[in-house]
Scaffold this active site. Sequence first.
Site, PDB file in Angstrom:
ATOM      1  N   GLU A 130       0.799  -1.238   0.000  1.00 43.23           N
ATOM      2  CA  GLU A 130       0.000   0.000   0.000  1.00 43.23           C
ATOM      3  C   GLU A 130       0.832   1.289   0.000  1.00 43.23           C
ATOM      4  O   GLU A 130       0.608   2.185   0.807  1.00 43.23           O
ATOM      5  CB  GLU A 130      -0.973  -0.019   1.184  1.00 43.23           C
ATOM      6  CG  GLU A 130      -1.893  -1.222   1.142  1.00 43.23           C
ATOM      7  CD  GLU A 130      -2.729  -1.432   2.408  1.00 43.23           C
ATOM      8  OE1 GLU A 130      -2.697  -0.564   3.294  1.00 43.23           O
ATOM      9  OE2 GLU A 130      -3.415  -2.459   2.498  1.00 43.23           O
ATOM     10  N   GLU A 177      -6.143 -10.644  -1.243  1.00 46.16           N
ATOM     11  CA  GLU A 177      -6.941 -10.438  -0.011  1.00 46.16           C
ATOM     12  C   GLU A 177      -8.406 -10.327  -0.392  1.00 46.16           C
ATOM     13  O   GLU A 177      -9.082  -9.341  -0.083  1.00 46.16           O
ATOM     14  CB  GLU A 177      -6.503  -9.146   0.723  1.00 46.16           C
ATOM     15  CG  GLU A 177      -5.039  -9.123   1.091  1.00 46.16           C
ATOM     16  CD  GLU A 177      -4.623  -7.853   1.846  1.00 46.16           C
ATOM     17  OE1 GLU A 177      -5.499  -7.110   2.324  1.00 46.16           O
ATOM     18  OE2 GLU A 177      -3.414  -7.620   1.955  1.00 46.16           O
TER      19      GLU A 177
HETATM   20  O1  9MR Z   1      -7.661  -7.916   8.407  1.00 42.90           O
HETATM   21  C1  9MR Z   1      -6.685  -7.178   9.093  1.00 42.90           C
HETATM   22  C2  9MR Z   1      -7.239  -6.665  10.405  1.00 42.90           C
HETATM   23  O2  9MR Z   1      -7.521  -7.756  11.271  1.00 42.90           O
HETATM   24  C3  9MR Z   1      -6.253  -5.721  11.069  1.00 42.90           C
HETATM   25  O3  9MR Z   1      -6.851  -5.140  12.215  1.00 42.90           O
HETATM   26  C4  9MR Z   1      -5.842  -4.642  10.095  1.00 42.90           C
HETATM   27  C5  9MR Z   1      -4.741  -3.790  10.673  1.00 42.90           C
HETATM   28  O4  9MR Z   1      -3.574  -4.521  10.832  1.00 42.90           O
HETATM   29  O5  9MR Z   1      -5.338  -5.202   8.894  1.00 42.90           O
HETATM   30  C6  9MR Z   1      -6.260  -6.006   8.230  1.00 42.90           C
HETATM   31  O6  9MR Z   1      -5.640  -6.512   7.045  1.00 42.90           O
HETATM   32  C7  9MR Z   1      -5.235  -5.551   6.091  1.00 42.90           C
HETATM   33  C8  9MR Z   1      -4.041  -6.116   5.372  1.00 42.90           C
HETATM   34  O7  9MR Z   1      -3.028  -6.434   6.297  1.00 42.90           O
HETATM   35  C9  9MR Z   1      -3.515  -5.134   4.337  1.00 42.90           C
HETATM   36  N1  9MR Z   1      -4.559  -4.767   3.403  1.00 42.90           N
HETATM   37  C10 9MR Z   1      -5.777  -4.300   3.982  1.00 42.90           C
HETATM   38  C11 9MR Z   1      -6.301  -5.310   5.005  1.00 42.90           C
HETATM   39  C12 9MR Z   1      -7.589  -4.822   5.581  1.00 42.90           C
HETATM   40  O8  9MR Z   1      -7.363  -3.638   6.289  1.00 42.90           O
END
Ligand code: 9MR
Length: 371
Positions: free
Chosen positions: A162, A267
Site C-alpha cells: 500500500e 486479499e
Molecule cells: O484484516 C486485518 C485486520 O484484522 C487488522 O486489524 C488490520 C490492521 O492490521 O489489517 C487487516 O488486514 C489488512 C491487510 O493487512 C492489508 N490490506 C488491507 C487489510 C484490511 O485492512
Amino acid sequence: MKNKKLLYAASLACMLLMACSGKPVVESERNLKNVLGNHFLVGVAINHLQLQGQDSAALDIVKTHFNSIVPENCMKCMIIHPEENVYDFELSDRFVAFGEENGMFVVGHCLIWHSQLASWFCTDENGADVSPEVLKQRMKDHITTIVKRYKGRVHGWDVVNEAILEDGSYRNSKFYQILGEEFVPLAFQYAYEADPEAELYYNDYNMHFEGKRRAVIKLVEDLKARGIRIDAVGMQGHVGMEYPQISDFEASIEAFSKLNVKVMITEFDMSALPMVRYSANVTDTVSFEQSMNPYPNELPSRELEAWNKRMMEFMNLFVKHSRHISRVTFWGVTDGDSWKNDFPMRGRTDYPLLFDRNYEPKQFVKELLGE
Ligand code: 9MR
C-alpha cells in the site's frame, strides 16, 4: 455462462486427471484446491485465534480447501518487531509450521507497510524522524531478520504494502517522507538478499483505479529496469456489491499481466453491506449508524443470491485470466472472522467470505464444487 461452463469443464478435467493418475477420486477430494488447483493456488488468511488453537473448525476448513496461507496479522511490524531489539516470533513460527505440516504455499505479509508499524521504527529517542541512513538500516535489519528466519519456508513475501494512492501519487508515509520513492527498491533489494529464492510482491488495494494502475506499472518497470527482483503484483480485492466495476478490475489484471510478472489476488472478500467507503486503509473509519447495518441477524436470501452471483462473476474473471493469475487468496475463513465487520464502521454484521458463521460453505462454494 461461457465462463461458468469453462469452470465446470476445468473441474471435471481436474477430476479426470486425478482418476487417470491412479489416485482414487473420493468424496473428500471435492474441495476448492482440487477444483481450482489447475488454475491457481487457492489461499486463505489465518488469524490469531486459529494460530492459538482456539478455532479448530476453521483450521479444518483451511486444511480441506486451501493450499496456500498468509497471516492476517501476526507478521505485521507492531506484532513481530514491537521494539528495536525485540522480536516476537511465537505466532509467526506457528503459522509457518502449520503451512509446512500441510504442504502449503506459505506467503509472508507484510515487510514494509505504513500501517501497524511499531512506533519506534521511524523515530529517534526524542520522537523526531530518524535520518535516511538510520531508517535504511532499520528496514534492512527488520527485513533481513524476518526473511532469513523463514528462508526456504516462506515461499513469497508481500515486500511493500500500500505505498501508492488511487491518484497514482505516493502515500505520504514516514517511509516516503524520510526516503522518498527509494524506500520501495531498497525493501525489495533487502528481501532479495535475505532469501534469493523467495518470490517478492508489491501488494495494494483499489488497484482498479486508473491512477494507481499506472503508478504500479511504473513501479514494476522501474524495479525491473534496475535489475531488482519483483515476481508479482498483488491485487488485494476488498470489493463490495457496488464497487468496483468488474471491467475496471479486469483492465488492471490485463495491464499487470503484460509486465512479465505474476498477478495475484491476495486479499479477496466481498462486503454484502451498503458501501460506506471504498478505501481499505485501516484508519479510514466512520462512526456506527444503524441504517448502515441492515442485516444484523442474517443476510436475506435475495441479497445472498446476489452476493453468490457476483462472487461467481469474479471467480470466472480470475479463471479467464488464470494464465497470469497464480494465486487467489481469501481474506479469512468465515464471515465471523472478517475485518469487514468492523471496517469502515465498527460493529456491523457483514457477510464477505466463503463460509458462514456456522462454518458452512456458501452457495458459491457449493456451485464451484459441483454440488
Ligand atoms: O484484516 C486485518 C485486520 O484484522 C487488522 O486489524 C488490520 C490492521 O492490521 O489489517 C487487516 O488486514 C489488512 C491487510 O493487512 C492489508 N490490506 C488491507 C487489510 C484490511 O485492512
